[in-house]
Design an enzyme around this catalytic site. Structure first.
Site, PDB file in Angstrom:
ATOM      1  N   ASP A 143       0.886  -1.177   0.000  1.00 12.37           N
ATOM      2  CA  ASP A 143       0.000   0.000   0.000  1.00 12.37           C
ATOM      3  C   ASP A 143       0.922   1.225   0.000  1.00 12.37           C
ATOM      4  O   ASP A 143       1.692   1.428   0.944  1.00 12.37           O
ATOM      5  CB  ASP A 143      -0.870  -0.046   1.273  1.00 12.37           C
ATOM      6  CG  ASP A 143      -1.807   1.156   1.397  1.00 12.37           C
ATOM      7  OD1 ASP A 143      -1.656   2.128   0.637  1.00 12.37           O
ATOM      8  OD2 ASP A 143      -2.681   1.121   2.278  1.00 12.37           O
ATOM      9  N   TYR A 160      -1.631   9.929  -3.348  1.00  9.62           N
ATOM     10  CA  TYR A 160      -1.770  11.092  -4.249  1.00  9.62           C
ATOM     11  C   TYR A 160      -0.719  12.166  -3.912  1.00  9.62           C
ATOM     12  O   TYR A 160      -0.150  12.803  -4.791  1.00  9.62           O
ATOM     13  CB  TYR A 160      -3.176  11.703  -4.156  1.00  9.62           C
ATOM     14  CG  TYR A 160      -4.270  10.924  -4.848  1.00  9.62           C
ATOM     15  CD1 TYR A 160      -4.065   9.627  -5.298  1.00  9.62           C
ATOM     16  CD2 TYR A 160      -5.522  11.497  -5.064  1.00  9.62           C
ATOM     17  CE1 TYR A 160      -5.076   8.917  -5.927  1.00  9.62           C
ATOM     18  CE2 TYR A 160      -6.544  10.801  -5.701  1.00  9.62           C
ATOM     19  CZ  TYR A 160      -6.315   9.509  -6.116  1.00  9.62           C
ATOM     20  OH  TYR A 160      -7.328   8.827  -6.733  1.00  9.62           O
ATOM     21  N   ARG A 201       0.208  15.555   8.025  1.00  7.83           N
ATOM     22  CA  ARG A 201      -0.424  14.713   9.064  1.00  7.83           C
ATOM     23  C   ARG A 201       0.203  14.989  10.426  1.00  7.83           C
ATOM     24  O   ARG A 201      -0.463  14.983  11.453  1.00  7.83           O
ATOM     25  CB  ARG A 201      -0.292  13.232   8.692  1.00  7.83           C
ATOM     26  CG  ARG A 201      -1.144  12.885   7.475  1.00  7.83           C
ATOM     27  CD  ARG A 201      -1.188  11.402   7.174  1.00  7.83           C
ATOM     28  NE  ARG A 201      -1.670  11.215   5.800  1.00  7.83           N
ATOM     29  CZ  ARG A 201      -2.035  10.064   5.277  1.00  7.83           C
ATOM     30  NH1 ARG A 201      -1.984   8.953   5.991  1.00  7.83           N
ATOM     31  NH2 ARG A 201      -2.451   9.993   4.029  1.00  7.83           N
ATOM     32  N   ASP A 261      -3.700   2.358  -5.411  1.00  3.90           N
ATOM     33  CA  ASP A 261      -2.490   2.381  -4.593  1.00  3.90           C
ATOM     34  C   ASP A 261      -2.206   1.123  -3.775  1.00  3.90           C
ATOM     35  O   ASP A 261      -1.427   1.165  -2.842  1.00  3.90           O
ATOM     36  CB  ASP A 261      -2.481   3.647  -3.716  1.00  3.90           C
ATOM     37  CG  ASP A 261      -3.091   3.453  -2.358  1.00  3.90           C
ATOM     38  OD1 ASP A 261      -4.041   2.675  -2.248  1.00  3.90           O
ATOM     39  OD2 ASP A 261      -2.609   4.087  -1.407  1.00  3.90           O
ATOM     40  N   GLU A 262      -2.820   0.010  -4.172  1.00  2.73           N
ATOM     41  CA  GLU A 262      -2.484  -1.241  -3.493  1.00  2.73           C
ATOM     42  C   GLU A 262      -2.201  -2.328  -4.523  1.00  2.73           C
ATOM     43  O   GLU A 262      -2.840  -2.383  -5.565  1.00  2.73           O
ATOM     44  CB  GLU A 262      -3.641  -1.691  -2.605  1.00  2.73           C
ATOM     45  CG  GLU A 262      -3.888  -0.753  -1.440  1.00  2.73           C
ATOM     46  CD  GLU A 262      -5.106  -1.173  -0.637  1.00  2.73           C
ATOM     47  OE1 GLU A 262      -5.187  -2.346  -0.238  1.00  2.73           O
ATOM     48  OE2 GLU A 262      -5.983  -0.319  -0.446  1.00  2.73           O
TER      49      GLU A 262
HETATM   50  P1  TTP Z   1      -5.513   5.547   0.907  1.00  3.90           P
HETATM   51  O1  TTP Z   1      -4.587   4.386   0.729  1.00  3.90           O
HETATM   52  O2  TTP Z   1      -6.681   5.419   1.828  1.00  3.90           O
HETATM   53  O3  TTP Z   1      -4.711   6.801   1.435  1.00  3.90           O
HETATM   54  P2  TTP Z   1      -3.210   7.246   1.245  1.00  3.90           P
HETATM   55  O4  TTP Z   1      -2.435   6.327   0.374  1.00  3.90           O
HETATM   56  O5  TTP Z   1      -3.229   8.669   0.802  1.00  3.90           O
HETATM   57  O6  TTP Z   1      -2.662   7.232   2.723  1.00  3.90           O
HETATM   58  P3  TTP Z   1      -2.105   6.011   3.592  1.00  3.90           P
HETATM   59  O7  TTP Z   1      -0.658   6.326   3.812  1.00  3.90           O
HETATM   60  O8  TTP Z   1      -2.904   6.112   4.860  1.00  3.90           O
HETATM   61  O9  TTP Z   1      -2.326   4.744   2.834  1.00  3.90           O
HETATM   62  O10 TTP Z   1      -6.076   6.027  -0.499  1.00  3.90           O
HETATM   63  C1  TTP Z   1      -5.246   6.089  -1.661  1.00  3.90           C
HETATM   64  C2  TTP Z   1      -5.512   7.370  -2.440  1.00  3.90           C
HETATM   65  O11 TTP Z   1      -6.879   7.409  -2.836  1.00  3.90           O
HETATM   66  C3  TTP Z   1      -5.282   8.610  -1.637  1.00  3.90           C
HETATM   67  O12 TTP Z   1      -3.950   9.070  -1.774  1.00  3.90           O
HETATM   68  C4  TTP Z   1      -6.277   9.575  -2.170  1.00  3.90           C
HETATM   69  C5  TTP Z   1      -7.349   8.744  -2.791  1.00  3.90           C
HETATM   70  N1  TTP Z   1      -8.622   8.774  -2.019  1.00  3.90           N
HETATM   71  C6  TTP Z   1      -9.727   9.414  -2.568  1.00  3.90           C
HETATM   72  O13 TTP Z   1      -9.637   9.964  -3.668  1.00  3.90           O
HETATM   73  N2  TTP Z   1     -10.915   9.415  -1.878  1.00  3.90           N
HETATM   74  C7  TTP Z   1     -11.049   8.798  -0.660  1.00  3.90           C
HETATM   75  O14 TTP Z   1     -12.151   8.804  -0.090  1.00  3.90           O
HETATM   76  C8  TTP Z   1      -9.887   8.172  -0.078  1.00  3.90           C
HETATM   77  C9  TTP Z   1      -9.962   7.505   1.265  1.00  3.90           C
HETATM   78  C10 TTP Z   1      -8.710   8.167  -0.807  1.00  3.90           C
HETATM   79 MG    MG Z   2      -2.167   4.219   0.625  1.00  2.00          MG
END
Ligand code: TTP
Ligand code: MG
Length: 616
Positions: free
Chosen positions: A20, A25, A59, A116-117
């Protein structure tokens, strides 16, 4: 005793890694503008009125995902805000990183979940490295990354796990030196570390990883140490009383709604069964917002629980095949689903947009123009490759290109907005209707300017399809339009390899079109995700069921039923594995039909995007 007999069988012969990307973004923006990271500046990505994510500097200063822009600016006045409406850069980065990660599997099993996973099935790599271990000198082992080049790899300590571990009583993990699974997990943990380091050094992205034997366990255990960390779920996975095995203990405390694969509707029914009353939702919480938490253990331990009872609770009209068995497995941490194989081309590509009001011909045609232009651009990005055998036509301004696959059908879907009822309110409708037609060969022509192709497409195909989809004399008002190409034919590669020129290819496409003609029928409304408020009076009496088309239609991911503005979707992932773990206090929330998260109305569009998958 019943419960014990019912325990599902686990296949622990695989090693699965889950990655992940951290603050994805924001990380994409940082990769474009390195000074942000170098100077530790706070950065957030905005969609509509919210920040969908922010970097760790932001954050650290108290910002959270899905926060109102106004609030974020108040907390952090020097916040750098970048608009994230256009998903192109995130999609491109996601694709590039996926391309990098998938090189580490030997069996092509690399599956993307959202942007992103990524899951990697690295079983073969691990098994080969297990065979090559010298048990007398584990500490100086060499990890072989390539089946062809014995020198490609790195040295590592195969006697020690790399990164964090999860065991229910931390620090009390049993001595499992002879455990084969542990040995394989150790090797897997070193590979995960190597991949994370390579990702950072070659592309500048940090990621969090989970190491286990299934998608379910690797994803959940990865979350234990975020960001830029990795966690391995320690054995024993089997051999003890089921409830004492580590996966079952690990899962026990999770809220039922946060288990990937258990969606909102399923968890709602399970909560209701355990509580013996309608569950109450805490609308002040966006995510997982129930007042009464019902854990996996609560469901497992409720009287008479097993496959049979689960099938009774969850079965019925519209439920998926063997839902009882599938959910029972998940409750015990058993997920035997495969990591899907890498696809070189997406199954389908579709672009959509939603509207507060779209009810006149000129506007609709203008929207078709925009959508068709994007669709054509995406087809060129995803389905063309550079080619230099001198037989195919050159693109208007660049190297020669050839189609590696071509779609056989074009599909138009709309979501009509229900009329205002006598009480002045409007029911929410999530039902889409569709029509498909053979893809016209001129769409594949590389020498005609895109603008001309789009105009011809609207005139000859899309507008006539639209008129048949919407014959209503009193007019229409659309809340969503989706334009897509489907029925992907990958035979084009062979055709061009055997030196077929573009003319032949196009003629072949005509032939294929005829052969594959999709009956131009209406598609039934999509009620797979029930509307939160039942819609009345829409789509009545005009639908003809067409199984094949309906299945294809169901694969469209943008069917979430929450207001969506400017969303762009490309569908190539049929996993039902989505959830998020953010926690934000905001009011006026609505449950997302995909993950069950409570989303405030203003964040719904951004959240829907989050569920929208990138293509292959
Ligand atoms: P996430 O993996 O939830 O968030 P992240 O990668 O930014 O943070 P983390 O380090 O906690 O993993 O989501 C991936 C991307 O998806 C995030 O960068 C922005 C986008 N996103 C949206 O567009 N809408 C949403 O409701 C969420 C939760 C994420
Ligand atoms: Mg993420």
């Amino acid at each position: 005793m019943d419960v014990i007999l019912d325990i599902p069988k686990r296949h622990d012969d695989r090693i699965i890694l889950h990655f992940d990307y951290d603050c994805f973004y924001a990380a994409v923006v940082e990769a474009e503008r390195p000074e942000i990271k170098e100077m530790s500046l706070p950065l957030a990505v905005q969609q509509k009125q919210i920040i969908v994510t922010c970097n760790y500097e932001a954050r650290r200063r108290g910002l959270k995902k899905l926060q109102l822009i106004s609030e974020a600016k108040r907390i952090c006045p020097d916040l750098i805000i970048v608009l994230g409406e256009d998903l192109t850069r995130f999609r491109d980065a996601s694709k590039k990183l996926y391309g990098f990660l998938q090189q580490f599997t030997w069996n092509r099993r690399a599956e993307r979940l959202g942007f992103d996973e990524v899951f990697l099935d690295v079983t073969e790599v691990i098994n080969e490295n297990l065979k090559l271990l010298n048990s007398n000198n584990l500490r100086s082992s060499f990890f072989h990354l390539s089946q062809k080049d014995p020198l490609e790899g790195f040295t590592y300590d195969a006697a020690t796990i790399c990164g964090h571990t999860y065991y229910p009583e931390q620090g009390k993990a049993p001595n499992l030196l002879d455990d084969l699974l542990l040995q394989r997990l150790i090797i897997g943990s070193h590979l995960a570390q190597h991949i994370r380091c390579s990702l950072e050094s070659s592309h500048g992205y940090t990621a969090t990883a989970g190491v286990s034997t299934s998608k379910l366990l690797s994803k959940l255990v990865g979350n234990v140490n975020k960001p830029n960390g990795q966690t391995t779920l320690l054995p024993p996975y089997t051999g003890l009383e089921p409830a004492l095995c580590v996966p079952a203990r690990f899962l026990a405390a999770f809220d039922i709604g946060s288990v990937p694969g258990i969606g909102f509707k399923t968890s709602h029914k399970l909560r209701k069964h355990v509580l013996q009353t309608e569950p109450k939702y805490d609308e002040s919480l966006i995510y997982g917002g129930t007042l009464e938490s019902v854990s996996v253990r609560d469901v497992r331990d409720s009287p008479g629980m097993g496959v049979k009872l689960l099938s009774q609770i969850l079965g019925g009209h519209g439920s998926s095949h063997n839902i009882g068995g599938r959910v029972w497995n998940l409750l015990w941490g058993v997920d035997n689903s495969n990591v899907t194989e890498t696809r070189s081309v997406p199954r389908q590509i579709s672009i959509e947009d939603s509207y507060l009001r779209l009810d006149n011909e000129m506007q609709v045609k203008q929207e078709f123009r925009t959508l068709a232009t994007s669709l054509l651009r995406r087809m060129h990005t995803d389905l063309l490759e550079e080619h230099d055998n001198g037989l195919l036509e050159a693109g208007p301004d660049g190297p020669q290109k050839r189609w590696i696959a071509w779609p056989r059908s074009i599909r138009l879907s709309t979501r009509p907005r229900p009329p205002v009822g006598p009480d002045g309110t409007r029911a929410r409708s999530f039902a889409r209707i569709s029509r498909s037609a053979p893809l016209p060969s001129f769409m594949l022509n590389l020498s005609t300017p895109a603008k001309d192709i789009v105009e011809r497409l609207i005139l000859e195909i899309i507008w006539p399809m639209f008129k048949r989809l919407h014959p209503e004399k009193q007019g229409w008002d659309l809340s969503l339009v989706n334009l897509g190409v489907t029925n992907m034919d990958e035979g084009a590669v062979n055709a061009t390899d055997s030196r077929v020129d573009i003319g032949t290819l196009l003629r072949r496409q005509e032939g294929v079109g005829k052969e594959w003609r999709v009956e131009d029928k209406d598609v039934p409304p999509d009620f797979t995700d029930e509307p939160l408020v039942p819609s009345k009076g829409v789509n009545e009496g005009c639908m003809v069921k067409d199984e094949a088309e309906h299945q294809d239609f169901e694969a469209v991911p943008g069917k979430l039923g929450i207001p969506l503005v400017n969303a762009v979707t490309e569908d190539d992932n049929d996993s039902d594995w989505e959830f998020s773990d953010a926690n934000t206090n905001l009011s006026t929330a609505t449950p997302c039909p995909v993950c069950g998260s409570f989303i405030p109305i203003f964040a719904a569009a951004a959240h829907e995007r989050f569920h929208v998958f990138g293509d292959g």
